[in-house]
Design an enzyme around this catalytic site. Structure first.
Site, short mmCIF file in Angstrom:
data_model
loop_
_atom_site.label_atom_id
_atom_site.label_comp_id
_atom_site.label_asym_id
_atom_site.label_seq_id
_atom_site.Cartn_x
_atom_site.Cartn_y
_atom_site.Cartn_z
N ASP A 1 9.95 -6.68 21.02
CA ASP A 1 11.22 -7.00 20.56
C ASP A 1 11.26 -8.43 20.41
O ASP A 1 12.01 -8.72 19.26
CB ASP A 1 12.49 -6.61 21.54
N LYS B 1 0.21 3.03 -6.88
CA LYS B 1 -0.60 2.49 -8.00
C LYS B 1 -1.72 3.33 -8.45
O LYS B 1 -1.88 3.12 -9.93
CB LYS B 1 -0.95 0.97 -7.46
N THR C 1 2.22 2.65 -2.51
CA THR C 1 3.52 2.77 -3.50
C THR C 1 3.10 3.60 -4.66
O THR C 1 3.99 3.83 -5.75
CB THR C 1 4.03 1.68 -3.76
N HIS D 1 17.20 0.53 28.52
CA HIS D 1 16.72 -0.45 27.30
C HIS D 1 17.25 0.00 25.89
O HIS D 1 17.59 -0.72 25.01
CB HIS D 1 15.33 -0.47 27.59
N GLU D 2 16.83 1.21 25.74
CA GLU D 2 16.95 1.87 24.13
C GLU D 2 18.40 2.01 24.06
O GLU D 2 19.08 1.68 22.82
CB GLU D 2 16.38 3.27 24.03
N HIS E 1 19.73 -1.31 22.67
CA HIS E 1 19.52 -1.56 21.20
C HIS E 1 20.61 -0.66 20.40
O HIS E 1 20.95 -1.03 19.40
CB HIS E 1 18.22 -0.92 20.88
N PRO F 1 0.85 -1.11 0.16
CA PRO F 1 -0.32 0.01 0.08
C PRO F 1 0.77 1.21 0.20
O PRO F 1 2.09 1.33 0.62
CB PRO F 1 -0.90 -0.08 1.39
#
Length: 505
Positions: free
Chosen positions: A411, A116, A114, A336-337, A340, A112
């Site tokens: 995650d 068309k 793109t 936590h971030e 990553h 969706p």
């Protein structure tokens, strides 16, 4: 109200007359059918019953804005392939002399957003054709024959409008063709089947020697759902994949949507194209629109880099949320971030664009990744690195708190999806296997084997770089954002060596 009673009386009389003509009348059936007949009569008069079959025929056309292929950003290969397919409408005489069979249908497939629909409108402009647009859902009704009749009306409407406009060509565009063109199960005839059968009949009835040449262009993001009879040559002769734009195309699309906006000269569209990896054309348009809204909020005369970066985050994750977390939770989310981000830089140097500590959408914080180049193929080690990045947040929590939190749920879902890709690609110790034939227990066994090994590697790497957490944490808590360049500076100060360099050493 008076007219309604009159119509009800007429309906009762008409139904009773029909049932009293026969030799034998079943009283119960007569009463039931009379009531139904009368109810339908009144409902139709009030506009609450079955839609008129002539609704599509009588629907007034809405003039569409003329769009050229130059106005469609990116998709150069798609536009070239589509223009070649459209030449049979533009050069009809030459095509006929060469004995080339006309093309009746073109199928545009892809995710969706793109472009068309834009390509279909540009095709109408390129061929100087009448453009008639419809959605697959317009032909779906619970009443037998309605959808098939609307298909007939659609093609007739295209012919009539082309003649009225003095044009020789008409393009019919059906979006979400999978709604009516889905695979038939071979069982009892359904309303969908009748609609599809009528569409096939109309396609077979398209000939080059008619006054108006009709071309059907359809779009779907689920090609695998379509019936084989619809996909065969002679109906949809060309299947064109409209994929997500690459970096060059993203730059072109961003520049197109920036043309009518006041943007500071320092904005680097090359960098923005890299930051919007895997964005669709619709998302890129939304980025520039949201950036203009941010500039208006700030009462700024021009859109700045900060406005566009904020817009990218909004399109990815949603608007900022005024959710005040406790200090302990903010520290936990920050670590936590950072887990990553550290793993991302160790596995794919230069890939971190931002580390953000601010609630947005359903996330309390996030890391935005921007690969140096668009990538379409992945090796086993590359997929393992992607898994290690997704596990970095949970492992960071374990290092500092001795346990994980519910913040790692998303995650783990990503990690399991990557494991599934590895299994189905034959990139695990199990070799080449059919994933559909595996039991849930077998899937669990393979997933645990892969994830346990990568969890251990991730824990070892983050333990070796625990000093980065201590250096970056105060900055992230105070500023709530660390950009990629500043984060890489912190990594360099800690002498962090990327995994590929460690292996070469």
């Amino acid at each position: 109200m008076k007219n309604n009673w009159k119509e009800l009386l007429i309906g009762i009389v008409a139904a009773a007359a029909i049932y009293t003509i026969g030799y034998t009348v079943h009283i119960g059936a007569a009463v039931l059918v009379t009531v139904l007949f009368s109810a339908i009569f009144v409902m139709n008069r009030n506009g609450k019953g079955v839609k008129s079959l002539a609704s599509l025929k009588n629907k007034k056309s809405v003039a569409i804005k003329q769009i050229s292929f130059d106005e469609v950003g990116g998709q150069e290969h798609v536009k070239q392939e589509l223009q070649e397919a459209l030449d049979f409408l533009v050069r009809r005489e030459e095509i006929a002399k060469r004995g080339i069979r006309i093309l009746k249908g073109i199928l545009l497939t892809g995710p969706p957003g793109t472009g068309k629909t834009l390509l279909a409108k540009a095709a109408a402009s390129y061929t100087d054709s009448v453009f008639i647009g419809a959605s697959g859902s317009e032909f779906v009704e619970m009443y037998v024959g309605t959808g098939a009749n609307r298909i007939r009306e659609l093609f007739q409407k295209a012919r009539n409008e082309a003649k009225a406009s003095g044009k020789k060509n008409a393009i019919i565009f059906i979006d979400e063709i999978d709604v009516i063109g889905g695979k038939r199960d071979g069982g009892q005839q359904r309303e969908y089947d009748q609609t599809l059968n009528q569409l096939l009949t109309e396609l077979d009835g398209i000939y080059h020697n008619t006054d108006v040449q009709i071309l059907l262009i359809a779009a779907t993001n689920r090609k695998d759902m379509l019936d084989e009879a619809l996909l065969r040559p002679g109906r949809f002769d060309r299947h064109i994949e409209v994929a997500l734009p690459d970096k060059k195309s993203r730059k072109h699309i961003l520049e197109l949507h920036a043309a009518n906006k006041n943007i500071v000269a320092t904005v680097n569209f090359e960098e923005l194209a890299r930051d919007t990896y895997q964005f669709s054309g619709a998302q890129l348009e939304a980025v520039m629109n949201e950036a203009a809204i941010y500039a208006m909020r700030d009462q700024a005369d021009a859109i700045t880099e900060e406005h566009i970066q904020a817009a990218i985050d909004k399109v990815l994750l949603g608007e900022k949320i005024n959710r005040e977390a406790s200090k302990e939770d903010k520290i936990r989310v920050a670590r936590h971030e950072l887990g990553h981000a550290i793993m991302a830089e160790l596995t794919t140097p230069g890939s971190v664009a931002q580390v953000v500590l601010a609630p947005r959408g359903g996330a309390l914080g996030f890391v935005r990744h921007t690969p140096m180049a668009d990538k379409y193929l992945y090796s086993k080690s590359e997929l393992e690195h992607k898994i290690m990045v997704t596990l970095g947040g949970a492992v960071a929590e374990e290092l500092f708190y001795g346990e994980r939190s519910t913040g790692s749920r998303g995650d783990f879902d990503q990690a399991l999806n990557i494991v599934k890709t590895m299994v189905e690609s034959g990139l695990t110790s199990q070799g080449i296997i059919n994933g559909q034939m595996m039991t849930a227990d077998r899937w669990s066994l393979i997933s645990n084997e892969v994830l346990d090994e990568l969890l251990a590697k991730t824990k070892q790497l983050l333990s070796q770089h625990s000093d980065i957490f201590e250096q970056a944490l105060p900055i992230l808590l105070e500023e709530e954002v660390i950009n990629g360049e500043n984060f890489r500076t912190l990594m360099e100060k800690s002498n962090a060596i990327p995994i590929n360099l460690q292996q070469n050493a």
